[in-house]
Design an enzyme around this catalytic site. Structure first.
Site, mmCIF file in Angstrom:
data_model
loop_
_atom_site.group_PDB
_atom_site.id
_atom_site.type_symbol
_atom_site.label_atom_id
_atom_site.label_comp_id
_atom_site.label_asym_id
_atom_site.label_seq_id
_atom_site.Cartn_x
_atom_site.Cartn_y
_atom_site.Cartn_z
ATOM 1 N N VAL A 146 10.066 -10.189 -58.577
ATOM 2 C CA VAL A 146 10.735 -11.470 -58.356
ATOM 3 C C VAL A 146 9.725 -12.538 -57.952
ATOM 4 C CG1 VAL A 146 12.304 -12.698 -56.785
ATOM 5 C CG2 VAL A 146 13.025 -10.552 -57.852
ATOM 6 N N GLU A 147 8.770 -12.180 -57.120
ATOM 7 C CA GLU A 147 7.828 -13.167 -56.610
ATOM 8 C C GLU A 147 6.869 -13.691 -57.674
ATOM 9 O OE1 GLU A 147 7.595 -14.737 -53.781
ATOM 10 O OE2 GLU A 147 9.269 -13.720 -52.815
ATOM 11 N N THR A 148 6.226 -12.802 -58.422
ATOM 12 C CA THR A 148 5.138 -13.253 -59.305
ATOM 13 C C THR A 148 5.086 -12.543 -60.655
ATOM 14 O OG1 THR A 148 3.568 -11.654 -58.352
ATOM 15 C CG2 THR A 148 3.671 -13.840 -57.319
#
Length: 366
Positions: A146-148
């Protein structure tokens, strides 16, 4: 054919034509110059020019025992980023949240395939982290995805510039401007202290517009508290070492109260007479025992009644509820669901992390 003009008349005609051409071309040149001026970036504004930034630098150096000239030099080289304050402002009031749309941004074939590759590369390290910290692989995989997208998109803002902009030019119209600005002041302080201690050049790291860094998008304070050397090479690298990323994310969750073996959420069945105002009042903070939860009309399913801890009723809106098919979705969130929201204060974010990890796990199986 007409007769040729006398020499004097030819010269006068040429002068008239040149003057006319000049009159026509002059506005065009001015317009071109205006267009170029609009397209060229505005001159950069360095915080060395700001007295308040230099006072902050001196105070930071004194409190942290850092070389004053070094701190002044670093903050002085930070550049104001005019787009960043706008990015910090919340969505306009009345904007309907939509879980289905939000979820679709993160649960897609690109992230799932990248998640499978990440898991396959790091299955031994993920298993070690689960054994040591009690955090399941799918939760760690969900976070990094989700982050990167597993390091594919880590941000292209210089961290020093982003943190300085939010320290000295946080948008005053933000509803929590004072508290948020104080938060970023601390993050800038943590970033410079970390850089000086580790020998990292503060002018080099790139990250998000809020100053988050690396594959897990750790803010500087989280890096200081929770980042660990998990590959044993003697240094912490959250940009390039997937082992360090896995160990650090798991350590972050433990630091925020992760309970091994506890589910993140249960399906919930709402009675027609459910006391929705009371159930939703604590927001995402688990506040109800299983019995009190059920007594208010929210029945946790699939073994939820035997859950030993507390629940929060998690509401996931799907746009305007007055329109058919847009009814909200609900789950019973546990203490571990709440821990995921310590990474990002959003139930939508937490559910996306959980769902992405589950989808990657299903793809791994086959």
């Amino acid at each position: 054919m007409s007769a040729p003009l006398p020499l004097f008349d030819r010269r006068r005609l040429l002068a008239t034509l040149c003057a006319a051409a000049s009159a026509v071309s002059t506005p065009s040149i001015a317009q071109n110059r205006a267009r170029r001026a609009r397209s060229e970036p505005a001159p950069e504004t360095y915080y060395a020019e700001r007295a308040d930034a230099m006072r902050f630098a001196d105070d930071l150096a004194a409190r942290r025992g850092l070389p004053a000239e070094w701190v002044r030099g670093m903050i002085g080289q930070a550049v104001f980023l005019p787009n960043v304050p706008r990015l910090m402002l919340p969505a306009p009031r009345g904007t309907a949240k939509n879980w289905r749309v939000y979820r679709s941004r993160f649960i897609d074939p690109v992230r799932i395939r990248a998640g499978v590759r990440f898991w396959e590369r790091n299955h031994t390290t993920l298993a070690r982290a689960q054994s040591q910290f009690g955090v399941p692989p799918e939760i760690v995989v969900g976070i990094v995805g989700v982050e990167t997208i597993y390091g594919q998109v880590m941000g292209n803002f210089r961290v020093l510039d982003a943190l300085a902009t939010l320290t000295f030019d946080f948008p005053p119209q933000h509803p929590r401007a004072q508290a948020r600005q104080a938060f970023f002041q601390d993050e800038l302080e943590q970033f410079l202290s970390l850089s000086h201690r580790t020998g990292m050049d503060p002018l080099t790291p790139l990250g998000s517009y809020a100053g988050a860094m690396g594959m897990p998008q750790f803010m500087p304070s989280s890096w200081v508290r929770y980042a660990i050397d998990y590959d044993g090479d003697g240094r912490i690298d959250l940009w390039n070492s997937e082992a360090d990323v896995i160990g650090s994310v798991a350590n972050y969750f433990v630091g925020h109260g992760w309970q091994p073996g506890l589910r993140t959420h249960y399906p919930v069945r709402l009675a027609p007479e459910a006391q929705m105002d009371a159930l939703l009042a604590p927001d995402i903070l688990p506040s109800f025992s299983a019995d009190s939860f059920a007594a208010k009309g929210a029945l946790p399913m699939h073994g939820g009644l035997s859950h030993p801890g507390k629940f929060a009723l998690i509401e996931l809106q799907n746009g305007d509820p007055a329109r058919p098919g847009n009814e909200p979705e609900y789950v019973a969130g546990t203490e571990n669901f709440y821990v995921i929201t310590r990474y990002n204060w959003s139930s939508y974010y937490a559910m996306s992390v959980i769902d992405l990890g589950q989808e990657v796990m299903l793809a791994m199986r086959g």
